[in-house]
Each structure stands twice: as C-alpha cells, then as structure tokens.
Design an enzyme around this catalytic site. Structure first.
Site, mmCIF file in Angstrom:
data_model
loop_
_atom_site.group_PDB
_atom_site.id
_atom_site.type_symbol
_atom_site.label_atom_id
_atom_site.label_comp_id
_atom_site.label_asym_id
_atom_site.label_seq_id
_atom_site.Cartn_x
_atom_site.Cartn_y
_atom_site.Cartn_z
ATOM 1 N N PRO A 97 6.944 -3.820 -5.695
ATOM 2 C CA PRO A 97 8.284 -3.465 -5.096
ATOM 3 C C PRO A 97 8.545 -4.351 -3.941
ATOM 4 O O PRO A 97 8.102 -4.013 -3.028
ATOM 5 C CB PRO A 97 8.715 -1.988 -5.452
ATOM 6 C CG PRO A 97 7.721 -1.573 -5.948
ATOM 7 C CD PRO A 97 6.189 -2.289 -5.828
ATOM 8 N N GLU A 98 9.276 -5.336 -3.935
ATOM 9 C CA GLU A 98 9.599 -5.965 -2.853
ATOM 10 C C GLU A 98 11.252 -5.574 -2.511
ATOM 11 O O GLU A 98 11.674 -4.633 -2.880
ATOM 12 C CB GLU A 98 9.341 -7.621 -3.041
ATOM 13 C CG GLU A 98 8.215 -7.933 -3.365
ATOM 14 C CD GLU A 98 7.014 -8.021 -2.189
ATOM 15 O OE1 GLU A 98 7.509 -7.504 -1.083
ATOM 16 O OE2 GLU A 98 5.988 -8.094 -2.287
ATOM 17 N N HIS A 158 1.037 11.192 -12.648
ATOM 18 C CA HIS A 158 1.453 9.884 -11.862
ATOM 19 C C HIS A 158 2.617 10.206 -10.832
ATOM 20 O O HIS A 158 3.008 9.622 -10.159
ATOM 21 C CB HIS A 158 1.541 8.469 -12.405
ATOM 22 C CG HIS A 158 0.312 8.060 -13.296
ATOM 23 N ND1 HIS A 158 -0.964 8.134 -12.513
ATOM 24 C CD2 HIS A 158 0.220 7.514 -14.314
ATOM 25 C CE1 HIS A 158 -1.588 7.583 -13.280
ATOM 26 N NE2 HIS A 158 -1.265 7.391 -14.590
ATOM 27 N N ARG A 218 -0.909 4.060 -8.608
ATOM 28 C CA ARG A 218 -1.917 3.677 -7.645
ATOM 29 C C ARG A 218 -1.877 4.360 -6.394
ATOM 30 O O ARG A 218 -2.818 4.158 -5.615
ATOM 31 C CB ARG A 218 -1.842 2.021 -7.572
ATOM 32 C CG ARG A 218 -1.767 1.452 -8.803
ATOM 33 C CD ARG A 218 -1.697 -0.212 -8.439
ATOM 34 N NE ARG A 218 -3.053 -0.605 -7.778
ATOM 35 C CZ ARG A 218 -3.204 -1.945 -7.495
ATOM 36 N NH1 ARG A 218 -2.348 -2.749 -7.847
ATOM 37 N NH2 ARG A 218 -4.204 -2.415 -6.720
ATOM 38 N N ARG A 276 3.997 -20.272 14.956
ATOM 39 C CA ARG A 276 2.744 -19.857 14.294
ATOM 40 C C ARG A 276 2.140 -21.108 13.953
ATOM 41 O O ARG A 276 2.570 -22.307 13.696
ATOM 42 C CB ARG A 276 3.281 -19.105 12.816
ATOM 43 C CG ARG A 276 4.141 -17.804 13.068
ATOM 44 C CD ARG A 276 3.284 -16.740 13.535
ATOM 45 N NE ARG A 276 4.107 -15.587 13.728
ATOM 46 C CZ ARG A 276 4.292 -14.556 12.884
ATOM 47 N NH1 ARG A 276 3.956 -14.893 11.612
ATOM 48 N NH2 ARG A 276 5.058 -13.834 13.093
#
Length: 278
Positions: free
Chosen positions: A2-3, A96, A114, A158
């Site tokens: 999920p973003e 879960h 997970r 960067r």
C-alpha cells in the site's frame, strides 16, 4: 505494498465512521514490525479523534486518561477494515489479523499476512516514537509549499536515478513504484535519468505529472495488485488504467513503442523508450 493513495483511501473510508468512537477493548495477535509500546489493556476508555495521514502512516488520536494516539503502518500487505456490526472481539481471532480495536462504532481490524505493518502508541505526533518515524518524510505531494523550484533543488542534490530519488520519500512522499513509473511516463522522463541532471522545466513537468497521477489514483481507489482493500473491503482500480506499469511489450498509449521493463534497486521499472528521454 500500500502506497500513499491506498493509505489516503483507507483514511477517507474510516475517518467519519471512527471519529468520536469509544474504545471498548483491544487485542494484539502475532508480533508486528514494532511493539505497541504500552499495555493493550490501557486502551479501553479512550475516544477516537480525527484520523490523519502523514506519508504512508495513519495517526489515530485517542483522548482519555492518558491521551496520545496510535501510529499505524500497513507495511507490505496490510489493510484496515471496520466491521460496524461487531459488538465483541471474535473468537477465535481470525487468521492474519494482528491488531483489533473494538469500539462502540464497530471493530477496527488490521489484517497483515506478511506482518511488516505496525501499530505504535505515541503520546503525540511530535514526540517519540512517532516523531522519529516521521522525521525523514518529505513534502506531501499536494502541499502548496512543494514548488517546482523546491523539487528541482532536492533532485539536483542527488546523483541517483530520478526514479530512485522519488522512491526515497525524503523529497516528496507518495511516489510509490507504480505511481513513479506512471508520473515519469506522463512527464516524458526516462526513469534512469540522473536526478541532478534534470532541468528546472522537466522538474516542473514531473511535479505536475506526479500530482495528476496521484489525483487519478485517489479517484480510482488506489491500486490492488494482491492484498489491498479499503476499509469497506473494496479493491482499487488504478492498475487497470496504467499507461506503462505492468505492460511490458505492449504498445505505449502515447507513441506505440513497446513498453520496456528494467530492474532498478530490485524494483521493476516500466517505461517507454520511444517517448521517455534521458
């Protein structure tokens, strides 16, 4: 994973239903990424405030005998669901499900197969541990303070590929793998382009494309590639409208060139070699 769009969709689907709810009980399952940080039996009696989001974190303020709040992260496979009909903690605990908050508005459950997600107690957002977890987050993508000049300045510091700079999250949050691929395609920028070599006009175009991509993702309920569901149990639909993500070998919707897939930092990058330039 999920973003930001998926987390914001979750927040929107929960906020009105949770605000003002009284906590009646709470339960932990198997250990998550970090410990809760207080006894779970201390949560009943608190009242839920307005659910907020920062980056991929959700903050649920809890007012009560010891005010503070819960900082939640969905990790790699997590989702939150509110069962408004529930009046007790289910027995046995569902598989879960590793955190449950029973309220007088229903049962809020974190399902995370997970177990890379987290639920952490903090006295406030600006106090530890929340302050430390949020400290390195960049600007929210729709924040007016995030100007093209600010994005350009952050990128030119960067020497990494521009996609890696977007995914790092300390310049701007919300550009997860799918959305970075799509925003770079919309902006016509090759994901391998060195971020310090991106011109100011191209950085401005990237910011416009990132915002429009995320706005479209929010409207479509985010993306569901495997596990994500919003708090109503609905899957996202953005992945079905993607221009390049997951479309290796298929024609670019803009120029017809076959979409190419490469691996950057162990993540798949999809792009069009015809219309995305270095």
């Amino acid at each position: 994973m999920p973003e930001m769009p998926e987390v914001e969709v979750t927040r929107r689907s929960l906020a009105d239903r949770l605000q003002g709810a009284q906590v009646l009980a709470a339960r932990l399952g198997a250990p998550l990424r970090w410990p809760l940080g207080r006894e779970v039996d201390s949560l009943p009696g608190h009242l839920a405030g307005a659910l907020q989001r920062r980056g991929k974190y959700l903050w649920l303020p809890l007012d009560g005998p010891a005010p503070g709040g819960l900082l939640l992260h969905l990790g790699m496979s997590g989702s939150l669901h509110l069962d408004e009909a529930a009046r007790a903690l289910p027995e046995p605990r569902p598989r879960h499900v590793h955190f449950e908050l029973l309220t007088d508005r229903g049962l809020l459950a974190l399902t995370d197969p997970r177990r890379f997600g987290a639920v952490v107690w903090s006295a406030a957002l600006d106090q530890p541990p929340a302050a430390g977890l949020l400290a390195r987050l960049g600007h929210e993508p729709f924040d007016p303070a995030l100007t093209p000049a600010l994005l350009h300045d952050g990128l030119r510091r960067r020497r990494s590929a521009v996609k890696a700079a977007l995914l790092a999250g300390d310049i701007v949050v919300g550009a997860g793998n799918i959305y970075a691929c799509e925003a770079l395609h919309a902006a016509g920028i090759d994901p391998r382009t060195r971020s310090d070599r991106l011109s100011r006009p191209r950085a401005e175009r990237l910011l416009v494309s990132l915002r429009s991509t995320l706005d479209r993702a929010l409207a479509l309920g985010g993306s569901t590639l495997r596990d994500f569901r919003d708090a109503h149990g609905m899957a996202g639909a953005f992945q079905s409208s993607a221009g390049v993500y997951g479309r290796e070998g298929q024609p670019c919707p803009r120029c017809g060139t076959p979409v190419r897939r490469i691996v950057q930092q162990q993540r798949s990058s999809f792009f069009c070699p015809g219309c995305q330039k270095r």
